[in-house]
Design a protein around this motif. Structure first.
Motif: not given
Length: 208
Positions: A166-175, A177-185
């Protein structure tokens, strides 16, 4: 295909935001148990690992089997009958390790055969693994889009992911961005797999 998520912030996030998927498609800790800290603590790390697994057995549905440990050795540490509700992912570092999974299956356990994403942890190729393994297959440690695609294209039955997917550490700390990536996964993973076996997957149910 199903996804395992080890202990950590990602597992906590999924439990909080994707409860409708938990136990169906995605298994965050403790549904998926792979305490690498214990396993890597020493050559005997599998002993506290197995003892902790017994304590958590009512909550665990999928667990990483300790590297190289035969069932008869594990049976000297814990009562394996207490783990009947758990499906094990057996890491295959050498094709000889398949025997560990076969022995577990002969004792009535559900088994996934684990393919190591990092080639330094195996002495065989992906094509050899796919040719030899007749049971359900698990892709260990997916941390890139290439590895995710490889697991999907080759009809693996399950996989576990690292935060690096899920990308960079700062991306994973952004709820958001993380939710968008998880939804796509989850959208990608939810697609039916051609030729996928469900004999083991059907046993991985939160309510079992």
């Amino acid at each position: 295909m199903i996804i395992g998520i080890g202990r950590g912030p990602l597992a906590d996030f999924i439990t909080g935001y994707y409860s409708e998927y938990v136990g169906e498609i995605i298994f965050p800790y403790p549904g998926f148990y792979d305490d690498k800290k214990l396993l890597l603590s020493s050559k005997l790390g599998y002993i506290p690992y197995l003892k902790k697994l017994v304590k958590l057995h009512n909550y665990v549905r999928i667990a990483l089997w300790p590297d190289y440990i035969k069932p008869k050795v594990a049976a000297k540490i814990v009562k394996l009958d207490l783990l009947r509700n758990i499906v094990f992912v057996v890491p295959v570092h050498s094709l000889n390790d398949i025997e560990i999974g076969e022995e577990l299956e002969s004792q009535g356990f559900g088994v996934f055969y684990g393919y190591a994403s990092d080639e330094k942890y195996r002495d065989y190729s992906l094509s050899e693994f796919l040719t030899v393994i007749k049971g359900d297959k698990w892709y260990l440690g997916v941390s890139s889009k290439r590895e995710l695609k490889e697991a999907l294209v080759n009809n693996f039955n399950g996989l576990d992911v690292t935060g690096y997917l899920f990308g960079r550490n700062e991306d994973r700390k952004d709820p958001k961005k993380l939710q968008k990536m998880l939804t796509e996964l989850l959208r990608i993973i939810s697609k039916p797999q051609v030729g996928s076996s469900h004999s083991t997957i059907s046993r991985v149910n939160w309510g079992v």
